[in-house]
Design a protein around this motif. Structure first.
Motif, short mmCIF file in Angstrom:
data_model
loop_
_atom_site.label_atom_id
_atom_site.label_comp_id
_atom_site.label_asym_id
_atom_site.label_seq_id
_atom_site.Cartn_x
_atom_site.Cartn_y
_atom_site.Cartn_z
N CYS A 46 -12.85 -47.30 -25.62
CA CYS A 46 -11.62 -46.57 -25.32
C CYS A 46 -11.47 -45.35 -26.23
CB CYS A 46 -10.41 -47.49 -25.46
SG CYS A 46 -8.86 -46.67 -25.02
N SER A 49 -13.88 -42.74 -25.17
CA SER A 49 -13.51 -42.21 -23.85
C SER A 49 -12.37 -41.21 -23.95
CB SER A 49 -13.10 -43.35 -22.91
OG SER A 49 -14.21 -44.17 -22.62
N VAL A 50 -11.39 -41.50 -24.79
CA VAL A 50 -10.27 -40.57 -24.99
C VAL A 50 -10.81 -39.21 -25.42
CG1 VAL A 50 -8.29 -40.08 -26.49
CG2 VAL A 50 -8.56 -42.34 -25.49
N VAL A 53 -12.91 -37.48 -22.46
CA VAL A 53 -12.02 -36.96 -21.43
C VAL A 53 -11.34 -35.68 -21.91
CG1 VAL A 53 -9.80 -37.38 -20.24
CG2 VAL A 53 -11.61 -39.12 -20.19
N SER A 54 -10.81 -35.70 -23.12
CA SER A 54 -10.11 -34.53 -23.66
C SER A 54 -11.05 -33.32 -23.76
CB SER A 54 -9.53 -34.87 -25.04
OG SER A 54 -8.94 -33.74 -25.63
N LEU A 56 -13.91 -32.78 -22.11
CA LEU A 56 -14.29 -32.32 -20.77
C LEU A 56 -13.17 -31.54 -20.11
CD1 LEU A 56 -16.26 -35.38 -19.31
CD2 LEU A 56 -17.19 -33.19 -20.13
N GLN A 57 -11.93 -31.99 -20.29
CA GLN A 57 -10.79 -31.25 -19.73
C GLN A 57 -10.67 -29.87 -20.36
OE1 GLN A 57 -7.70 -34.19 -20.46
NE2 GLN A 57 -7.73 -34.87 -18.32
N SER A 64 -13.32 -36.52 -11.76
CA SER A 64 -12.23 -37.36 -11.27
C SER A 64 -12.24 -38.75 -11.88
CB SER A 64 -12.31 -37.49 -9.75
OG SER A 64 -13.54 -38.08 -9.38
N ASN A 65 -13.35 -39.12 -12.52
CA ASN A 65 -13.42 -40.46 -13.08
C ASN A 65 -14.38 -40.48 -14.27
OD1 ASN A 65 -12.66 -43.27 -12.98
ND2 ASN A 65 -14.72 -43.70 -12.26
N LEU A 66 -14.04 -41.27 -15.25
CA LEU A 66 -14.91 -41.53 -16.38
C LEU A 66 -14.81 -43.01 -16.69
CD1 LEU A 66 -15.66 -39.66 -19.57
CD2 LEU A 66 -14.82 -41.99 -19.76
N GLU A 67 -15.97 -43.63 -16.81
CA GLU A 67 -16.04 -45.05 -17.17
C GLU A 67 -17.10 -45.18 -18.24
OE1 GLU A 67 -17.16 -49.33 -15.05
OE2 GLU A 67 -17.08 -47.51 -13.84
N VAL A 91 -19.74 -40.44 -15.44
CA VAL A 91 -18.73 -39.44 -15.10
C VAL A 91 -18.93 -39.02 -13.65
CG1 VAL A 91 -17.83 -37.14 -15.62
CG2 VAL A 91 -18.58 -38.63 -17.48
#
Length: 134
Positions: A46, A49-50, A53-54, A56-57, A64-67, A91
């Motif tokens: 987690c 991942s946070v 995601v940040s 990449l944004q 649309s998805n990240l796991e 991703v």
């Protein structure tokens, strides 16, 4: 930061975080909830991942998805600490840059993810990834 863990019954415990959230733990074979080691593993996933995601944004990647799929090995004898952890990022998006994803994962691993950086002192942590085109 503070927290509290209270024994409920049998092998079940409830943790109360400083922010007021309850988390159930199960240390027995009943598996009513994750074990403490499972929670540590998921926390590493987690936390990283946070960051990913940040990053990449901020780099304006269209996803649309990240796991993150986590796998770990533990020592054979007590204490059964983690010896190896792999974080495999999947991703999904449109034209996601492999360069940006690789950089995001590296930044998380080397600079931002406090959970993984703490574990990295004693655990061999590796990262891998794949991009699924939408």
């Amino acid at each position: 930061m503070q927290a509290n863990v209270k024994w409920v019954d049998g092998d079940t415990f409830v943790g109360l975080s400083h922010s007021g959230h309850n988390v159930v733990f199960d240390t027995g074979s009943d598996s009513a909830a994750p074990s403490p080691m499972e929670m540590v593993l998921m926390s590493a996933g987690c936390c990283s991942s946070v960051d990913v995601v940040s990053i990449l944004q901020k780099s304006k990647q269209n996803f649309s998805n990240l796991e993150v799929k986590l796998s770990a090995e533990r020592a054979e004898t007590t204490p059964r600490v983690f010896t190896k952890i792999n974080l495999h990022f999947v991703v999904t998006g449109k034209d996601v840059s492999e360069k940006h994803l690789s950089r995001a994962i590296s930044l998380s691993a080397e600079k931002y993810c406090s959970v993984a950086l703490m574990l990295d002192k004693t655990v061999d942590i590796t990262h891998s990834y794949e991009i699924v085109e939408e």
